[in-house]
Design an enzyme around this catalytic site. Structure first.
Site, PDB file in Angstrom:
ATOM      1  N   GLU A   1     113.117 144.705  66.257  1.00  0.00           N
ATOM      2  CA  GLU A   1     112.530 145.528  65.192  1.00  0.00           C
ATOM      3  C   GLU A   1     112.779 147.022  65.390  1.00  0.00           C
ATOM      4  O   GLU A   1     112.708 147.796  64.441  1.00  0.00           O
ATOM      5  CB  GLU A   1     111.037 145.239  65.031  1.00  0.00           C
TER       6      GLU A   1
ATOM      7  N   GLY B   1     127.700 151.698  91.309  1.00  0.00           N
ATOM      8  CA  GLY B   1     127.248 152.696  92.272  1.00  0.00           C
ATOM      9  C   GLY B   1     125.736 152.798  92.361  1.00  0.00           C
ATOM     10  O   GLY B   1     125.201 153.243  93.376  1.00  0.00           O
TER      11      GLY B   1
ATOM     12  N   SER C   1     127.962 149.759  86.218  1.00  0.00           N
ATOM     13  CA  SER C   1     127.763 150.974  87.025  1.00  0.00           C
ATOM     14  C   SER C   1     127.396 150.583  88.454  1.00  0.00           C
ATOM     15  O   SER C   1     126.268 150.796  88.894  1.00  0.00           O
ATOM     16  CB  SER C   1     126.636 151.829  86.424  1.00  0.00           C
TER      17      SER C   1
ATOM     18  N   ALA D   1     126.439 143.335  71.284  1.00  0.00           N
ATOM     19  CA  ALA D   1     126.034 143.107  72.672  1.00  0.00           C
ATOM     20  C   ALA D   1     124.517 143.084  72.747  1.00  0.00           C
ATOM     21  O   ALA D   1     123.834 143.522  71.825  1.00  0.00           O
ATOM     22  CB  ALA D   1     126.584 144.224  73.563  1.00  0.00           C
TER      23      ALA D   1
ATOM     24  N   ARG E   1     119.386 154.784  99.004  1.00  0.00           N
ATOM     25  CA  ARG E   1     120.068 154.386  97.774  1.00  0.00           C
ATOM     26  C   ARG E   1     119.036 154.228  96.663  1.00  0.00           C
ATOM     27  O   ARG E   1     118.034 153.530  96.842  1.00  0.00           O
ATOM     28  CB  ARG E   1     120.810 153.055  97.951  1.00  0.00           C
ATOM     29  N   GLU E   2     119.262 154.893  95.538  1.00  0.00           N
ATOM     30  CA  GLU E   2     118.433 154.733  94.352  1.00  0.00           C
ATOM     31  C   GLU E   2     119.114 153.674  93.499  1.00  0.00           C
ATOM     32  O   GLU E   2     120.263 153.854  93.083  1.00  0.00           O
ATOM     33  CB  GLU E   2     118.333 156.055  93.595  1.00  0.00           C
TER      34      GLU E   2
END
Length: 181
Positions: A140, A115, A113, A76, A37-38
């Site tokens: 900045e 996954g 995400s 955000a 898994r990455e």
């Protein structure tokens, strides 16, 4: 224990950056086989549905290098190390919009995400907004354009692709529900 849990049997750090880190894990699957898994580690973020007194939402337009285009999004930002998400949300609202809110509350959190990344975004709502004379300065290297829009305009921007990210689309759908009540 979750019957689908993947037990980590090996881990290799690939990259440690300013915002994210990347690792590869060898895992044992529920059927006993193994896989790799990455995974991206992210400190988490906040997003704010900022609603004006005339029921418009504040949005920001900014360029997103990963997509090679400008997007229109809700305010955000990334949670700094050791920072409480509530503090991050108040800071980001001020930095990106120049506003503070008399009514400010947490709504919910969601994975962006799952996954491949552990980023969680904490969603807030801000109402009873007021402009600040000398707001805190943003990053900045961040160039943003503040805008206000109605829900109908937000729907149009989702339909034509100007609003393209999941957090903003999710937030707009949530805001529409809130404004109906």
């Amino acid at each position: 224990m979750n019957r689908f849990e993947e037990k980590t049997i090996g881990r290799k750090s690939i990259y440690e950056g300013k915002i994210i880190s990347l690792r590869v894990e060898d895992v044992e699957l529920p059927d006993g086989k193994t896989a790799q898994r990455e995974l991206v580690d992210h400190p988490g973020a906040v997003a704010i549905i900022a609603i004006t007194d005339d029921e418009k939402i504040l949005l920001v337009e900014q360029y997103r290098k990963a997509l090679k285009r400008s997007l229109i999004e809700i305010p955000a930002g990334k949670i700094e190390k050791g920072e409480n998400p509530d503090v991050t949300a108040l800071r980001e609202l001020e930095e990106e919009t120049g506003y503070r809110a008399k009514q400010f509350s947490y709504l919910q959190s969601f994975a962006t995400s799952p996954g491949f990344a552990n980023e969680i975004i904490h969603l807030y709502i801000a109402k009873d907004l007021f402009k600040i004379e000398h707001p805190a300065k943003g990053d900045e290297d961040e160039f943003i354009h503040l805008m206000e829009c109605t829900m109908a305009e937000a729907d149009e921007m989702m339909a034509d692709g100007r609003i393209f990210d999941a957090k903003t689309a999710f937030a707009i759908l949530y805001a529409k529900k809130l404004l109906k009540n």
